[in-house]
Design a protein around this motif. Structure first.
Motif, PDB file in Angstrom:
ATOM      1  N   ARG B 186      30.804  45.687  57.801  1.00 59.79           N
ATOM      2  CA  ARG B 186      29.751  45.554  58.813  1.00 59.79           C
ATOM      3  C   ARG B 186      30.337  45.053  60.130  1.00 59.79           C
ATOM      4  O   ARG B 186      29.939  45.468  61.193  1.00 59.79           O
ATOM      5  CB  ARG B 186      28.676  44.567  58.335  1.00 59.79           C
ATOM      6  N   ARG B 187      31.296  44.127  60.001  1.00 60.90           N
ATOM      7  CA  ARG B 187      31.883  43.546  61.209  1.00 60.90           C
ATOM      8  C   ARG B 187      32.763  44.534  61.948  1.00 60.90           C
ATOM      9  O   ARG B 187      32.867  44.501  63.151  1.00 60.90           O
ATOM     10  CB  ARG B 187      32.719  42.305  60.855  1.00 60.90           C
ATOM     11  N   THR B 188      33.442  45.413  61.229  1.00 67.50           N
ATOM     12  CA  THR B 188      34.483  46.221  61.866  1.00 67.50           C
ATOM     13  C   THR B 188      34.102  47.668  62.110  1.00 67.50           C
ATOM     14  O   THR B 188      34.691  48.320  62.936  1.00 67.50           O
ATOM     15  CB  THR B 188      35.767  46.210  61.013  1.00 67.50           C
ATOM     16  N   THR B 207      42.346  41.336  56.796  1.00 66.11           N
ATOM     17  CA  THR B 207      42.672  42.658  57.304  1.00 66.11           C
ATOM     18  C   THR B 207      42.057  43.722  56.411  1.00 66.11           C
ATOM     19  O   THR B 207      42.743  44.576  55.886  1.00 66.11           O
ATOM     20  CB  THR B 207      44.189  42.849  57.316  1.00 66.11           C
ATOM     21  N   ARG B 208      40.784  43.644  56.221  1.00 68.27           N
ATOM     22  CA  ARG B 208      40.126  44.551  55.298  1.00 68.27           C
ATOM     23  C   ARG B 208      39.926  45.930  55.923  1.00 68.27           C
ATOM     24  O   ARG B 208      39.939  46.102  57.127  1.00 68.27           O
ATOM     25  CB  ARG B 208      38.769  43.946  54.958  1.00 68.27           C
ATOM     26  N   THR B 209      39.739  46.913  55.061  1.00 69.01           N
ATOM     27  CA  THR B 209      39.559  48.273  55.550  1.00 69.01           C
ATOM     28  C   THR B 209      38.114  48.455  55.988  1.00 69.01           C
ATOM     29  O   THR B 209      37.269  47.623  55.740  1.00 69.01           O
ATOM     30  CB  THR B 209      39.823  49.272  54.439  1.00 69.01           C
ATOM     31  N   THR B 210      37.875  49.551  56.605  1.00 72.66           N
ATOM     32  CA  THR B 210      36.513  49.793  57.047  1.00 72.66           C
ATOM     33  C   THR B 210      35.859  50.936  56.300  1.00 72.66           C
ATOM     34  O   THR B 210      34.659  50.993  56.190  1.00 72.66           O
ATOM     35  CB  THR B 210      36.493  50.155  58.535  1.00 72.66           C
ATOM     36  N   GLY B 211      36.647  51.845  55.795  1.00 69.30           N
ATOM     37  CA  GLY B 211      36.049  53.087  55.325  1.00 69.30           C
ATOM     38  C   GLY B 211      35.667  53.116  53.869  1.00 69.30           C
ATOM     39  O   GLY B 211      35.490  54.176  53.314  1.00 69.30           O
ATOM     40  N   ASP B 212      35.541  51.969  53.234  1.00 66.66           N
ATOM     41  CA  ASP B 212      35.303  52.093  51.798  1.00 66.66           C
ATOM     42  C   ASP B 212      33.846  52.342  51.481  1.00 66.66           C
ATOM     43  O   ASP B 212      32.937  51.914  52.165  1.00 66.66           O
ATOM     44  CB  ASP B 212      35.897  50.907  51.042  1.00 66.66           C
ATOM     45  N   THR B 213      33.681  53.051  50.425  1.00 61.90           N
ATOM     46  CA  THR B 213      32.341  53.527  50.083  1.00 61.90           C
ATOM     47  C   THR B 213      31.470  52.438  49.490  1.00 61.90           C
ATOM     48  O   THR B 213      30.272  52.594  49.408  1.00 61.90           O
ATOM     49  CB  THR B 213      32.444  54.662  49.052  1.00 61.90           C
ATOM     50  N   THR B 214      32.093  51.348  49.067  1.00 62.27           N
ATOM     51  CA  THR B 214      31.283  50.315  48.431  1.00 62.27           C
ATOM     52  C   THR B 214      30.399  49.603  49.448  1.00 62.27           C
ATOM     53  O   THR B 214      29.400  49.026  49.093  1.00 62.27           O
ATOM     54  CB  THR B 214      32.161  49.243  47.759  1.00 62.27           C
TER      55      THR B 214
END
Lengths: 245, 219
Positions: B186-188, B207-214
């Motif tokens: 949500r943040r990125t 450094t989390r990803t943004t595109g994950d479906t979860t």
């Protein structure tokens, strides 16, 4: 109340610096007393391994106080620290870490011999330790001829041979099936009941439940039941067996 | 929980009185699911009605139409149909079709959707409580000497509770990890929509990803 075998006060460990600094541990307080087994749970990256490494003198805290059997680690030089580690602390790892070319008894005797104990006395102590983990008959067997559960018993015997007081166990059941893992936990529990202090890192709640209490780490902080930073009072109070901190 | 099938399984061994059935049921499951006498007799009456169980004819009176009021002295046995059904129980899996209503699952589903609820606190509170239960079961279990079939049965029932509690702990970990990812997404996401999926075994890494479906499911 007895002096804790392991005592951590406001222990902080930071990796990196500035913007990229990561607090592996951030102000952790923890006491583990003789006869007490404390489980540490938390997701990957929460600081479990750092906690174990600092407790075992393999890593040093940036701030705070670590005491083993009443001796502050920070006051010791590398040689003294290694000696304290050898005499007081035993490790149990997921993959046993036995020396394949040595028999069970020789593996168990090894830390004593490294500490200058004569081979004969070290073997005698090793046989006692193997008896305590209920595999005296395997003394002259090599690790390759043992099951995983038997190897881990040897590792526990090695960790607590002689008069060492603190056992640090890093996922000791990780490579074992559930029934064998349970038997190994029973052995570890018995050694702690016999007077050792134990710190157990595991991601398996079923095995953490063998501890007297479980602490949860989140981003290097010990959290209480509501997910907030646990206050030192509640953590340091010796909880009754079966409680959680 | 099928009291009905449990009682039939016991009657397949030998005819029993209602109170014996209750006693046997409880001792073999370690008293984990206590039955009251009323439950036992109601179940027996239904089994008799359905032709699966019948009172054992009593020698002296020759009366096989036993009234409910002297049920305490009456032994029950399986009919042929009852025996067939009792046997069929062992060869039929327990149906897992419709999930039982689970307060925790409902609570978390609502916590995620109702504004203003501190979901992480709900998770951690539950984790502490579930762990407490797990400690209790484990203590009870390690105090149980397994030196006979009854003790083995009891310790297996305890194992079942232990594994259920562990499954709940794992699920709570999973919930927390997914919430963390969703919050990060949500943040990125709005910025540039760049999606560089990376392996994910930590919840803490900033450094989390943004595109994950979860992420979408929890929004």
């Amino acid at each position: 109340m007895t002096t804790p075998v392991l005592s951590l006060r406001a222990v902080t460990r930071t990796h990196g610096a500035g913007e990229n600094a990561v607090h592996a541990l951030d102000g952790v307080d923890l006491d583990v007393r003789a006869g007490e087994l404390v489980a540490v749970m938390g997701p990957s990256g929460s600081g479990k391994s750092t906690l174990l490494n600092i407790a075992g003198g393999l890593d040093t805290a940036d701030a705070g106080v670590v005491e083993i059997a009443g001796t502050p680690m920070s006051g010791l030089g590398p040689k003294q620290r290694a000696a304290l580690r050898r005499r007081e602390i035993g490790y149990v790892f997921q993959d046993f870490n036995l020396v394949p070319a040595l028999t069970a008894a020789e593996n168990v005797a090894l830390p004593l011999e490294l500490d200058g104990v004569s081979a004969r006395r070290a073997r005698k102590a090793a046989l006692v330790a193997l008896g305590e983990v209920e595999i005296p008959e395997l003394a002259d067997r090599f690790p390759d001829d043992m099951s995983g559960g038997q190897r881990q018993r040897v590792a526990i015997a090695r960790a607590l041979v002689g008069r060492r007081s603190l056992v640090l166990a890093d996922e000791p059941t990780g490579a074992l099936d559930s029934v064998t893992g349970e038997a190994v936990m029973g052995v570890l529990r018995a050694r702690v009941d016999a007077g050792a202090a134990g710190l157990l890192v595991t991601h398996e709640p079923r095995f953490a439940a063998w501890a007297d209490r479980t602490i949860f780490l989140r981003d290097g902080v010990v959290v209480d039941g509501t997910g907030r930073r646990a206050d030192a009072e509640s953590l340091l109070a010796a909880s009754p067996r079966g409680g959680t901190a | 929980m099928s009291v009905r099938h449990g009682l039939m399984a016991l009657l397949a061994e030998r005819p029993m009185h209602g109170y014996q059935l209750r006693q046997e049921f409880e001792s073999r499951t370690g008293g984990t699911w206590p039955l009251n006498v009323g439950q036992v007799y109601t179940t027996l009456q239904r089994l008799v009605r359905d032709g699966l169980v019948t009172p054992v004819p009593q020698g002296d009176a020759g009366a096989d139409e036993v009234a409910a009021d002297d049920a305490g002295t009456v032994e029950y046995q399986l009919t042929d149909a009852g025996r067939t059904e009792a046997d069929a129980w062992w060869t039929t899996p327990v149906r897992r079709g419709a999930p039982a209503r689970d307060e925790l699952a409902i609570k978390l589903a609502l916590a995620v959707t109702v504004p203003g609820v501190d979901v992480r606190a709900v998770v951690q509170l539950q984790r502490t409580e579930t762990m407490r239960g797990l400690h209790d079961y484990t203590r009870l279990r390690s105090a149980t000497q397994v030196d006979g079939p009854a003790e083995l049965a009891f310790s297996l029932v305890l194992d079942n509770l232990v594994f259920q509690a562990e499954a709940e702990m794992r699920w709570l970990d999973h919930v927390e990890a997914r919430l963390a990812r969703a919050a990060h997404a949500r943040r990125t996401t709005p910025a540039d929509g760049a999606t560089t999926a990376t392996p994910s075994d930590t919840t803490a890494a900033p450094t989390r990803t943004t595109g994950d479906t979860t992420a979408g499911g929890l929004r």
